[in-house]
Design a protein around this motif. Sequence first.
Motif, mmCIF file in Angstrom:
data_model
loop_
_atom_site.group_PDB
_atom_site.id
_atom_site.type_symbol
_atom_site.label_atom_id
_atom_site.label_comp_id
_atom_site.label_asym_id
_atom_site.label_seq_id
_atom_site.Cartn_x
_atom_site.Cartn_y
_atom_site.Cartn_z
ATOM 1 N N LYS A 1 0.809 -1.255 -0.193
ATOM 2 C CA LYS A 1 0.178 0.141 0.062
ATOM 3 C C LYS A 1 0.823 1.452 -0.003
ATOM 4 C CE LYS A 1 -3.733 2.068 2.487
ATOM 5 N NZ LYS A 1 -4.751 2.070 3.649
ATOM 6 N N HIS A 2 1.990 1.132 0.616
ATOM 7 C CA HIS A 2 3.012 2.310 0.902
ATOM 8 C C HIS A 2 3.895 2.482 -0.379
ATOM 9 C CE1 HIS A 2 1.613 2.636 5.275
ATOM 10 N NE2 HIS A 2 0.664 3.035 4.616
ATOM 11 N N THR B 1 -6.883 -3.416 8.529
ATOM 12 C CA THR B 1 -7.221 -2.061 8.557
ATOM 13 C C THR B 1 -7.256 -1.522 10.100
ATOM 14 O OG1 THR B 1 -8.917 -2.344 6.740
ATOM 15 C CG2 THR B 1 -9.381 -0.607 8.303
ATOM 16 N N GLU C 1 -3.526 -0.888 11.095
ATOM 17 C CA GLU C 1 -3.099 0.512 10.668
ATOM 18 C C GLU C 1 -3.701 1.711 11.361
ATOM 19 O OE1 GLU C 1 -2.433 1.346 6.044
ATOM 20 O OE2 GLU C 1 -4.278 0.536 6.157
ATOM 21 N N ASN C 2 -5.007 1.491 11.766
ATOM 22 C CA ASN C 2 -5.509 2.588 12.395
ATOM 23 C C ASN C 2 -5.088 2.638 13.929
ATOM 24 O OD1 ASN C 2 -7.844 4.417 10.755
ATOM 25 N ND2 ASN C 2 -7.822 2.065 10.078
ATOM 26 N N GLU D 1 -20.597 6.977 6.651
ATOM 27 C CA GLU D 1 -19.272 7.886 6.089
ATOM 28 C C GLU D 1 -19.086 8.769 7.272
ATOM 29 O OE1 GLU D 1 -19.638 9.007 2.194
ATOM 30 O OE2 GLU D 1 -21.681 8.016 1.959
ATOM 31 N N VAL E 1 -14.459 3.356 8.840
ATOM 32 C CA VAL E 1 -13.381 2.972 8.055
ATOM 33 C C VAL E 1 -13.681 1.880 6.989
ATOM 34 C CG1 VAL E 1 -11.361 3.452 9.588
ATOM 35 C CG2 VAL E 1 -12.469 0.987 9.709
ATOM 36 N N PHE F 1 -14.954 2.224 3.889
ATOM 37 C CA PHE F 1 -14.292 2.236 2.713
ATOM 38 C C PHE F 1 -12.976 2.131 2.524
ATOM 39 C CE2 PHE F 1 -18.488 4.630 2.146
ATOM 40 C CZ PHE F 1 -19.025 3.948 1.379
ATOM 41 N N GLU F 2 -12.216 2.351 3.549
ATOM 42 C CA GLU F 2 -10.829 2.046 3.792
ATOM 43 C C GLU F 2 -10.546 0.663 3.909
ATOM 44 O OE1 GLU F 2 -7.207 2.484 7.021
ATOM 45 O OE2 GLU F 2 -9.038 3.889 7.107
ATOM 46 N N GLN F 3 -11.640 -0.211 4.426
ATOM 47 C CA GLN F 3 -11.568 -1.616 4.262
ATOM 48 C C GLN F 3 -11.615 -2.211 2.710
ATOM 49 O OE1 GLN F 3 -14.913 -1.744 7.558
ATOM 50 N NE2 GLN F 3 -14.246 -4.008 7.191
ATOM 51 N N THR G 1 -10.509 -0.313 0.436
ATOM 52 C CA THR G 1 -9.132 -0.210 -0.334
ATOM 53 C C THR G 1 -8.162 -1.184 0.045
ATOM 54 O OG1 THR G 1 -9.817 2.085 -0.288
ATOM 55 C CG2 THR G 1 -7.522 1.362 -0.464
ATOM 56 N N ASN G 2 -8.257 -1.748 1.095
ATOM 57 C CA ASN G 2 -7.300 -2.470 1.703
ATOM 58 C C ASN G 2 -7.472 -3.859 1.206
ATOM 59 O OD1 ASN G 2 -5.832 -0.385 3.172
ATOM 60 N ND2 ASN G 2 -6.843 -1.123 5.190
#
Length: 307
Positions: free
Chosen positions: A26-27, A136, A139-140, A264, A269, A271-273, A275-276
Amino acid sequence: MKNLLSMEHVTPKEIEALITRAIDIKHGRPVMKLNGKTVVNLFYENSTRTKLSFEMAEKNLNVERLPFDVATSSVSKGESLYDTCKTLEAIGADALVIRHPDNKYYETLENLNIPVINGGDGSGSHPTQSLLDMMTIYENLGQICGLKIAIVGDIKHSRVAKSNAQALTKMGAEVYFSGPRELQDNSLQISQISIDEAVEVCDVIMLLRVQHERHESYSEMPKEEYNALYGMNKARMDQMKPHALVMHPAPINRGVEITDEAVEGDKSVIFEQMTNGVFMRMSILESVLDGEGTSINAFEKRYAVTQ
């Protein structure tokens, strides 16, 4: 890692390696280009996020995807899952991603000689979702061990709930279940908690939809009533710890298990899920297709990279 079938079969060390590798991808850390590898995605149930994120992961790794459509295949003539998979092995597929309505379908594939990644089996397991969820969370919040995590909703029919309960407990989290009594699964031996207690004491609230398509009998209540009794809304979100997270594997029944403002909201998180999901599935595909162990170790071995 030869296969990914269930979180029961994945060690804490492998979980840590897959999460670390997914975060590195991801990074912007270089990825393995698995040119010449062919994967077939066999989805016997409908899917948006899992299927498309696997396709994106395969694209990003230069993996060739051989199209497969259940409706136009010999499945319509009665061909078994095993014979379909043996056919794909015989014509040169290197791995299979399978979603199937039967629990533990993979137990019928013991004589298959190519890797299988479980994209979801009935109400049994969903290991790739569990891994992206843990990514996720890590990360958070910077940890999994020691966190209090509530999984809320239709536990009985949820493969996500079962996989996450297994994996999160294995990683040292304190896991609770919450939701309608008739939708719980007491065989899992997880402590019960009310949603109102969960929002006050837990670091993560993981919501689930009511899976009506898997129910033999369940009286559907009005969505406003369900949300008031068991769901996430602004009032409950405001009661959560400042750092706490709201999660959901989707698809979402907005206004039922979670309201629009919570989907939202600043603690969400969700939508982050999604993405991940791409990065975690890249990590999994690297590990399975490279054949040299967990993905981060295989990567370091191949490219002589040190942490």
